[in-house]
Design a protein around this motif. Sequence first.
Motif, PDB file in Angstrom:
ATOM      1  N   HIS A 196       0.849  -1.184   0.000  1.00 18.53           N
ATOM      2  CA  HIS A 196       0.000   0.000   0.000  1.00 18.53           C
ATOM      3  C   HIS A 196       0.893   1.246   0.000  1.00 18.53           C
ATOM      4  CE1 HIS A 196      -2.882   3.002   1.470  1.00 18.53           C
ATOM      5  NE2 HIS A 196      -3.847   2.162   1.087  1.00 18.53           N
ATOM      6  N   PRO A 197       0.451   2.345  -0.603  1.00 18.52           N
ATOM      7  CA  PRO A 197       1.277   3.566  -0.598  1.00 18.52           C
ATOM      8  C   PRO A 197       1.711   4.014   0.794  1.00 18.52           C
ATOM      9  CG  PRO A 197      -0.515   3.806  -2.163  1.00 18.52           C
ATOM     10  CD  PRO A 197      -0.753   2.519  -1.443  1.00 18.52           C
ATOM     11  N   LYS A 198       0.835   3.895   1.779  1.00 20.54           N
ATOM     12  CA  LYS A 198       1.209   4.316   3.132  1.00 20.54           C
ATOM     13  C   LYS A 198       2.347   3.465   3.679  1.00 20.54           C
ATOM     14  CE  LYS A 198      -3.166   6.347   4.742  1.00 20.54           C
ATOM     15  NZ  LYS A 198      -4.244   6.268   5.766  1.00 20.54           N
ATOM     16  N   ALA A 199       2.290   2.170   3.423  1.00 19.71           N
ATOM     17  CA  ALA A 199       3.357   1.288   3.894  1.00 19.71           C
ATOM     18  C   ALA A 199       4.663   1.606   3.185  1.00 19.71           C
ATOM     19  CB  ALA A 199       2.968  -0.167   3.673  1.00 19.71           C
ATOM     20  N   SER A 200       4.585   1.891   1.889  1.00 21.82           N
ATOM     21  CA  SER A 200       5.766   2.244   1.114  1.00 21.82           C
ATOM     22  C   SER A 200       6.430   3.501   1.671  1.00 21.82           C
ATOM     23  CB  SER A 200       5.373   2.458  -0.357  1.00 21.82           C
ATOM     24  OG  SER A 200       6.469   2.926  -1.110  1.00 21.82           O
ATOM     25  N   GLU A 201       5.605   4.493   1.981  1.00 22.39           N
ATOM     26  CA  GLU A 201       6.138   5.745   2.540  1.00 22.39           C
ATOM     27  C   GLU A 201       6.773   5.517   3.909  1.00 22.39           C
ATOM     28  OE1 GLU A 201       2.767   8.463   0.235  1.00 22.39           O
ATOM     29  OE2 GLU A 201       2.414   7.737   2.270  1.00 22.39           O
ATOM     30  N   MET A 202       6.170   4.646   4.702  1.00 25.12           N
ATOM     31  CA  MET A 202       6.714   4.343   6.027  1.00 25.12           C
ATOM     32  C   MET A 202       8.024   3.565   5.932  1.00 25.12           C
ATOM     33  SD  MET A 202       6.713   4.528   9.260  1.00 25.12           S
ATOM     34  CE  MET A 202       5.136   5.027   9.955  1.00 25.12           C
ATOM     35  N   ILE A 203       8.123   2.682   4.947  1.00 24.16           N
ATOM     36  CA  ILE A 203       9.345   1.880   4.775  1.00 24.16           C
ATOM     37  C   ILE A 203      10.564   2.777   4.632  1.00 24.16           C
ATOM     38  CG2 ILE A 203      10.571   0.403   3.114  1.00 24.16           C
ATOM     39  CD1 ILE A 203       7.838  -1.036   2.684  1.00 24.16           C
ATOM     40  N   LYS A 204      10.453   3.836   3.843  1.00 21.99           N
ATOM     41  CA  LYS A 204      11.582   4.738   3.631  1.00 21.99           C
ATOM     42  C   LYS A 204      12.013   5.391   4.934  1.00 21.99           C
ATOM     43  CE  LYS A 204      14.487   7.644   1.723  1.00 21.99           C
ATOM     44  NZ  LYS A 204      15.795   7.233   1.238  1.00 21.99           N
ATOM     45  N   TYR A 205      11.058   5.958   5.674  1.00 19.31           N
ATOM     46  CA  TYR A 205      11.391   6.609   6.941  1.00 19.31           C
ATOM     47  C   TYR A 205      11.923   5.607   7.960  1.00 19.31           C
ATOM     48  CZ  TYR A 205       9.507  11.247   5.888  1.00 19.31           C
ATOM     49  OH  TYR A 205       9.309  12.503   5.371  1.00 19.31           O
ATOM     50  N   ALA A 206      11.304   4.446   8.005  1.00 25.03           N
ATOM     51  CA  ALA A 206      11.713   3.435   8.982  1.00 25.03           C
ATOM     52  C   ALA A 206      13.134   2.944   8.694  1.00 25.03           C
ATOM     53  CB  ALA A 206      10.736   2.262   8.956  1.00 25.03           C
ATOM     54  N   ALA A 207      13.477   2.790   7.433  1.00 24.65           N
ATOM     55  CA  ALA A 207      14.811   2.316   7.066  1.00 24.65           C
ATOM     56  C   ALA A 207      15.880   3.318   7.481  1.00 24.65           C
ATOM     57  CB  ALA A 207      14.872   2.057   5.565  1.00 24.65           C
ATOM     58  N   ASN A 208      15.694   4.582   7.096  1.00 30.06           N
ATOM     59  CA  ASN A 208      16.690   5.590   7.439  1.00 30.06           C
ATOM     60  C   ASN A 208      16.803   5.788   8.949  1.00 30.06           C
ATOM     61  OD1 ASN A 208      17.413   5.987   4.821  1.00 30.06           O
ATOM     62  ND2 ASN A 208      16.580   8.051   4.637  1.00 30.06           N
ATOM     63  N   SER A 209      15.686   5.742   9.634  1.00 28.81           N
ATOM     64  CA  SER A 209      15.699   5.931  11.088  1.00 28.81           C
ATOM     65  C   SER A 209      16.406   4.778  11.786  1.00 28.81           C
ATOM     66  CB  SER A 209      14.273   6.076  11.614  1.00 28.81           C
ATOM     67  OG  SER A 209      13.671   7.251  11.103  1.00 28.81           O
ATOM     68  N   PHE A 210      16.221   3.573  11.276  1.00 21.54           N
ATOM     69  CA  PHE A 210      16.886   2.419  11.883  1.00 21.54           C
ATOM     70  C   PHE A 210      18.394   2.511  11.697  1.00 21.54           C
ATOM     71  CE2 PHE A 210      18.454  -1.947  12.122  1.00 21.54           C
ATOM     72  CZ  PHE A 210      17.885  -2.358  13.315  1.00 21.54           C
ATOM     73  N   LEU A 211      18.838   2.950  10.523  1.00 21.24           N
ATOM     74  CA  LEU A 211      20.275   3.096  10.287  1.00 21.24           C
ATOM     75  C   LEU A 211      20.860   4.194  11.168  1.00 21.24           C
ATOM     76  CD1 LEU A 211      20.342   2.732   6.397  1.00 21.24           C
ATOM     77  CD2 LEU A 211      20.901   1.007   8.111  1.00 21.24           C
ATOM     78  N   ALA A 212      20.115   5.280  11.331  1.00 23.85           N
ATOM     79  CA  ALA A 212      20.560   6.347  12.229  1.00 23.85           C
ATOM     80  C   ALA A 212      20.661   5.821  13.660  1.00 23.85           C
ATOM     81  CB  ALA A 212      19.594   7.526  12.161  1.00 23.85           C
ATOM     82  N   LEU A 213      19.729   4.958  14.048  1.00 21.13           N
ATOM     83  CA  LEU A 213      19.748   4.354  15.375  1.00 21.13           C
ATOM     84  C   LEU A 213      21.036   3.552  15.583  1.00 21.13           C
ATOM     85  CD1 LEU A 213      16.774   2.568  17.091  1.00 21.13           C
ATOM     86  CD2 LEU A 213      19.013   1.485  17.046  1.00 21.13           C
ATOM     87  N   LYS A 214      21.436   2.777  14.588  1.00 19.60           N
ATOM     88  CA  LYS A 214      22.658   1.978  14.706  1.00 19.60           C
ATOM     89  C   LYS A 214      23.879   2.879  14.894  1.00 19.60           C
ATOM     90  CE  LYS A 214      23.374  -1.828  12.445  1.00 19.60           C
ATOM     91  NZ  LYS A 214      23.598  -2.829  11.371  1.00 19.60           N
ATOM     92  N   ILE A 215      23.908   3.989  14.156  1.00 22.48           N
ATOM     93  CA  ILE A 215      25.043   4.910  14.268  1.00 22.48           C
ATOM     94  C   ILE A 215      25.102   5.510  15.670  1.00 22.48           C
ATOM     95  CG2 ILE A 215      25.986   7.104  13.453  1.00 22.48           C
ATOM     96  CD1 ILE A 215      24.781   6.413  10.689  1.00 22.48           C
ATOM     97  N   SER A 216      23.980   6.004  16.176  1.00 26.32           N
ATOM     98  CA  SER A 216      23.970   6.603  17.510  1.00 26.32           C
ATOM     99  C   SER A 216      24.257   5.566  18.585  1.00 26.32           C
ATOM    100  CB  SER A 216      22.630   7.292  17.774  1.00 26.32           C
ATOM    101  OG  SER A 216      22.562   8.536  17.115  1.00 26.32           O
ATOM    102  N   TYR A 217      23.806   4.341  18.374  1.00 30.60           N
ATOM    103  CA  TYR A 217      24.073   3.277  19.350  1.00 30.60           C
ATOM    104  C   TYR A 217      25.568   3.037  19.496  1.00 30.60           C
ATOM    105  CZ  TYR A 217      24.466  -1.360  21.403  1.00 30.60           C
ATOM    106  OH  TYR A 217      24.828  -2.420  22.201  1.00 30.60           O
ATOM    107  N   ILE A 218      26.265   2.867  18.381  1.00 28.86           N
ATOM    108  CA  ILE A 218      27.698   2.573  18.474  1.00 28.86           C
ATOM    109  C   ILE A 218      28.482   3.792  18.946  1.00 28.86           C
ATOM    110  CG2 ILE A 218      28.405   3.131  16.101  1.00 28.86           C
ATOM    111  CD1 ILE A 218      29.445   0.049  18.209  1.00 28.86           C
ATOM    112  N   ASN A 219      28.001   5.000  18.633  1.00 26.97           N
ATOM    113  CA  ASN A 219      28.681   6.195  19.117  1.00 26.97           C
ATOM    114  C   ASN A 219      28.541   6.349  20.627  1.00 26.97           C
ATOM    115  OD1 ASN A 219      29.836   7.132  16.744  1.00 26.97           O
ATOM    116  ND2 ASN A 219      28.037   8.326  16.161  1.00 26.97           N
ATOM    117  N   GLU A 220      27.351   6.066  21.144  1.00 30.78           N
ATOM    118  CA  GLU A 220      27.166   6.155  22.590  1.00 30.78           C
ATOM    119  C   GLU A 220      27.948   5.048  23.289  1.00 30.78           C
ATOM    120  OE1 GLU A 220      23.650   7.604  25.445  1.00 30.78           O
ATOM    121  OE2 GLU A 220      23.101   5.934  24.129  1.00 30.78           O
ATOM    122  N   LEU A 221      27.969   3.870  22.689  1.00 28.63           N
ATOM    123  CA  LEU A 221      28.738   2.760  23.251  1.00 28.63           C
ATOM    124  C   LEU A 221      30.233   3.091  23.254  1.00 28.63           C
ATOM    125  CD1 LEU A 221      27.946  -0.075  24.317  1.00 28.63           C
ATOM    126  CD2 LEU A 221      28.614  -0.985  22.087  1.00 28.63           C
ATOM    127  N   ALA A 222      30.676   3.823  22.234  1.00 29.34           N
ATOM    128  CA  ALA A 222      32.093   4.195  22.145  1.00 29.34           C
ATOM    129  C   ALA A 222      32.522   5.062  23.324  1.00 29.34           C
ATOM    130  CB  ALA A 222      32.360   4.930  20.829  1.00 29.34           C
TER     131      ALA A 222
END
Length: 425
Positions: A196-222
């Motif tokens: 569905h278009p709504k799911a497609s739009e959410m996929i993009k935001y969810a993907a980028n946000s998850f990658l940003a989460l990984k970056i902040s996680y390892i930076n805080e762990l550092a």
Amino acid sequence: MNILIIGTGYVGTTTGLIFCEMGHKVTGLDLDDQKIQALKTGKLHFFEPGLEELLTKHIQTHQLTFTKDTETAIKENDQIFICVGTPQGSDGSADLTFVKNVAKSIGQHINKYKVIVTKSTVPVGTAELVTNVIQENQTAPIPFDVVSNPEFLREGSALQDALNPDRIVIGTTSETARTIMRELYKDFHCPIVETHPKASEMIKYAANSFLALKISYINELARVCDNLAINVKDVSNGIGLDHRINPHFLKAGMGYGGSCFPKDVNALIQTAKELGNPLSILEAVVQVNAEQPVYFIEKIKQALGNDLKNKTIAVLGLSFKANTDDIRESPSLVLIDKLLEEQATIKTHDPVVKMGAPHQFPTIEETAAGADALVICTDWDDYKNLDWAGLKSLMNQPYIMDGRNMLDKEKVERLGFRYLGIANY
């Protein structure tokens, strides 16, 4: 197919060139005359490896043309891709002004059935919004379908990402549009997610946000690793080998930047707030990312005696990552602002980003001369194999502050440098 790309920025130009490679005829539409004139002569208005050669190729084959004529472009093409900017608004939400303007123009000039594709990163519900705006501006009820087809391009490797995508997402409720999109992407060998278009739009935001989460996680762990004298690279490697986690985006540094992650994370946070479902994890991601350059500056201050007044700091790298000239939300700019607040003298260098008049573009040697410290903010390959011994002889003090953990610590220390990374022991 005859394809119209509206918006000739990073996403639009890359998308158009890939469709040319697939054998389609593409028209690039933009209202910025300077951009159009440059593109017509084969010149990109941004830096992205490999794209300029492809641009020249398809201009010469006449597969690709550029225009400012909105009405003709809309009428003569069957598939229309919306690739305009969605900048961050004052409240963190995405500003859809440009998307609405495009939809209005399509409604005014549509002359037969067309598939309108939103390639821009847009909030959930934008496909419906675009549909409504087009209908409101039609002079006659001509049928059309709106499809969500988000891009997943990484700046610096956009060409390879576009030619070899790891997935294609198609959001539509129309079987006619779905069939056309399948035909358009038939030569790509990757999973195609139809939703569905709504799911497609959410996929993009969810993907980028998850990658940003990984970056902040390892930076805080550092930061914890720093206090325990643990090499965060070993930790990243150890957890990244778990196939459930994988090693991507687990490299400690100065934080994420650019035109996508900051904007998209904030937009998703704002959407969730408006729905009454705050995303506390993502709010923490943003906070950690904002703190990371400040954390690194504190390390620099401690190394240089806690007083940066009248110290000369050479900042190497201005773009938010290597292989791009994008300085939007770049951690290096945050660091420079903070260093200036400490009354340090700043000198800068970047292989691609050029700020100021041409005569102000210094060489790496000119940047290092008289510096009390070299601070690496962008992991350009150019910085890996510098004549470090030669640079050391030009400096006032032999400090290297590696904000990307990209150098061989033991190698530069053997040359007499005092090396400081982020939990890099």
